[in-house]
Design a protein around this motif. Structure first.
Motif, PDB file in Angstrom:
ATOM      1  N   GLN A   1       5.892 -50.189 -77.336  1.00 10.45           N
ATOM      2  CA  GLN A   1       6.933 -49.630 -76.431  1.00 10.45           C
ATOM      3  C   GLN A   1       7.221 -48.169 -76.790  1.00 10.45           C
ATOM      4  OE1 GLN A   1      10.237 -52.200 -77.229  1.00 10.45           O
ATOM      5  NE2 GLN A   1       9.687 -53.683 -75.648  1.00 10.45           N
TER       6      GLN A   1
ATOM      7  N   ASN B   1       4.362 -45.915 -75.772  1.00 15.02           N
ATOM      8  CA  ASN B   1       4.331 -45.688 -74.323  1.00 15.02           C
ATOM      9  C   ASN B   1       5.433 -44.733 -73.880  1.00 15.02           C
ATOM     10  OD1 ASN B   1       2.108 -47.285 -73.939  1.00 15.02           O
ATOM     11  ND2 ASN B   1       3.286 -49.145 -73.500  1.00 15.02           N
ATOM     12  N   GLN B   2       6.589 -44.818 -74.538  1.00 13.85           N
ATOM     13  CA  GLN B   2       7.687 -43.897 -74.193  1.00 13.85           C
ATOM     14  C   GLN B   2       7.279 -42.444 -74.491  1.00 13.85           C
ATOM     15  OE1 GLN B   2      11.471 -44.768 -76.077  1.00 13.85           O
ATOM     16  NE2 GLN B   2      12.459 -43.002 -75.077  1.00 13.85           N
ATOM     17  N   TYR B   3       6.662 -42.244 -75.655  1.00 17.51           N
ATOM     18  CA  TYR B   3       6.171 -40.897 -75.985  1.00 17.51           C
ATOM     19  C   TYR B   3       5.151 -40.434 -74.940  1.00 17.51           C
ATOM     20  CZ  TYR B   3       7.835 -40.106 -80.849  1.00 17.51           C
ATOM     21  OH  TYR B   3       8.583 -39.840 -81.961  1.00 17.51           O
TER      22      TYR B   3
ATOM     23  N   LYS C   1       4.499 -41.356 -71.844  1.00 16.17           N
ATOM     24  CA  LYS C   1       5.060 -41.070 -70.517  1.00 16.17           C
ATOM     25  C   LYS C   1       5.890 -39.783 -70.558  1.00 16.17           C
ATOM     26  CE  LYS C   1       7.407 -43.608 -66.920  1.00 16.17           C
ATOM     27  NZ  LYS C   1       8.782 -44.050 -66.924  1.00 16.17           N
ATOM     28  N   GLY C   2       6.714 -39.665 -71.599  1.00 12.26           N
ATOM     29  CA  GLY C   2       7.601 -38.509 -71.684  1.00 12.26           C
ATOM     30  C   GLY C   2       6.866 -37.197 -71.893  1.00 12.26           C
TER      31      GLY C   2
ATOM     32  N   ASN D   1      15.198 -45.778 -78.691  1.00 14.88           N
ATOM     33  CA  ASN D   1      14.723 -45.105 -77.473  1.00 14.88           C
ATOM     34  C   ASN D   1      15.398 -43.746 -77.322  1.00 14.88           C
ATOM     35  OD1 ASN D   1      13.316 -47.404 -77.012  1.00 14.88           O
ATOM     36  ND2 ASN D   1      14.556 -48.114 -75.285  1.00 14.88           N
TER      37      ASN D   1
ATOM     38  N   SER E   1      13.619 -40.155 -76.969  1.00 17.36           N
ATOM     39  CA  SER E   1      13.941 -39.239 -75.858  1.00 17.36           C
ATOM     40  C   SER E   1      14.349 -37.875 -76.395  1.00 17.36           C
ATOM     41  CB  SER E   1      15.134 -39.747 -75.041  1.00 17.36           C
ATOM     42  OG  SER E   1      14.796 -40.873 -74.381  1.00 17.36           O
TER      43      SER E   1
END
Ligand SMILES: Cc1ncc(COP(=O)(O)O)c(C=O)c1O
Length: 390
Positions: free
Chosen positions: A260, A263-265, A267-268, A361, A365
């Motif tokens: 997770q 994937n956050q990295y 996408k961001g 998260n 961010s």
């Protein structure tokens, strides 16, 4: 925002309990209950033929070098972009290291350029699945078969990662894993040797236990044990294995959370890649991403150093990784002089971002926002663009 470390070892909650059990069982030396549980865990989950827990991945690689009978005069092909141990274990047996370059698109060994490094003296190809992203194993195994050389997978990063449907560590003749505290699953220090080729199984246990046939004795296969080969004390205390077992029991949960975060990295940071400021990790179609690390590739060394400072001023610890081994103080004079430009590029430009189970998260961010605020990565302001278009 408080300081964000680069790494923080995760405690599942069972570690102390299992250590307590190991301690009070009265048997805390090597090859005890928890060591067997860990070995069996890997054998059962991944179908590896034989697994032996070691005190480190370095130890597992040293065992591999002994098992392959590496001698002075032998050549071993090793990627220059790796940790010292990948080469050192073979150097200790007297091998000459022939360094291979990385692929242009990712730090793993350039499979298309291995064959040109093979000579009649080549004994083995050692590769690393950098960041847990598989090398093209079909290509490498075909080269090894054609030239009758062994393959060792240094899978320090690649627990629970796959090449097509095959688990990493289960394809080469031998493989090593690391459970150092920076890895997905850890015991502080720790490692594993995987033996996939039957020819090495019997001897591996002997090398593991100081050159003795002690394991055979405890299974009742011989009526006394003694000195039968070379080896060392490669096995960890059962206290270490107890810690590791608690982690292994939580592997699925740990992997889910790490993926997770990864994937956050991804996408961001995609917009920064789309604008050509950075390059994000490449995952070939045959590879699975086990979220061992998240890295970005900067333009050059100067930009990477400035970015590390920029993040540090914002309380984020980011780190670079390997330094090309062919240029190391220890080996550069023995290197044959070939340039290895991709390895050098990753040495200068690769930057690792914080990735650990408990990072939130919000923290991820925040890191993405701080990367986007780096002066080099600013978009041309919209007004100016409008002006240009006019
Ligand atoms: C590719 C690779 N191989 C081997 C090692 C050595 O692992 P250990 O510290 O478990 O000996 C490392 C260390 O991180 C590594 O990155």
């Amino acid at each position: 925002m408080k300081d964000i470390p680069f790494n923080k070892p995760y405690l599942t909650g069972k570690e102390a309990h299992y250590i307590y059990q190991a301690v009070y069982s009265g048997k805390i030396s090597g090859n005890g209950t928890y060591t067997k549980k860990c070995n069996q865990y890997f054998e059962n989950r991944y179908g590896f033929k034989k697994c032996l827990l070691t005190s480190s991945c370095t130890d597992a690689l040293e065992m591999a070098a002994i098992l392959l009978n590496i001698k002075p005069g032998d050549e071993v092909i090793v990627p220059s972009y790796s940790f010292v141990s990948t080469a050192l274990a073979f150097v200790r047996q007297g091998a000459r290291i022939v360094f291979a370059d990385s692929r242009p698109d990712m730090p793993g060994i350039d499979e298309s350029r291995i064959e040109e490094l093979i000579t009649p003296k080549t004994k083995a190809i050692v590769l690393i699945h950098y960041a847990g992203v598989a090398c093209d194993m079909d290509k490498i195994m075909a080269i090894a078969l054609k030239h009758n050389v062994f393959v060792v997978e240094d899978n320090a990063h690649g627990i629970d990662s796959y090449y097509n449907n095959q688990p990493l560590g289960g394809i080469g003749h031998l493989a090593s894993f690391s459970f150092h505290e920076t890895k997905n699953i850890t015991s502080g220090e720790g490692g594993l040797l995987v033996i996939n080729d039957d020819r090495f199984i019997e001897r591996s246990e002997i090398i593991w236990e100081k050159g003795t046939n002690r394991a055979q004795f405890f299974r009742g296969e011989v009526n006394k044990y003694g000195w039968v080969d070379i080896g060392s004390s490669f096995l960890p205390s059962d206290v270490i294995a107890a810690y590791l077992y608690a982690q292994l029991e939580n592997l699925d949960d740990i992997q889910k959370r790490r993926i997770q975060i990864w994937n956050q990295y991804y996408k961001g940071l995609r917009p920064l890649e789309a604008m050509g400021f950075i390059t994000l990790p490449a995952i070939p179609h045959y590879a699975i991403n086990n979220a061992h690390m998240f890295y970005i590739i900067c333009k050059d060394l100067e930009q990477r150093s400035a970015l590390i400072r920029h993040l540090k001023e914002r309380k984020i610890l980011s780190v670079f990784h390997y330094l090309s081994l062919h240029k190391s103080d220890y080996y550069h004079k023995k290197h044959d002089g070939r340039d290895l430009p991709n390895s050098d590029r990753f040495t200068d430009c690769l930057l690792r971002l914080p990735l650990f189970y408990e990072i939130t998260n919000e923290e991820v961010s925040y890191i993405i926002d701080q990367l986007k605020s780096f002066p080099d990565f600013q978009l041309v302001p919209e007004l100016e663009l409008v002006g240009v278009n006019k």
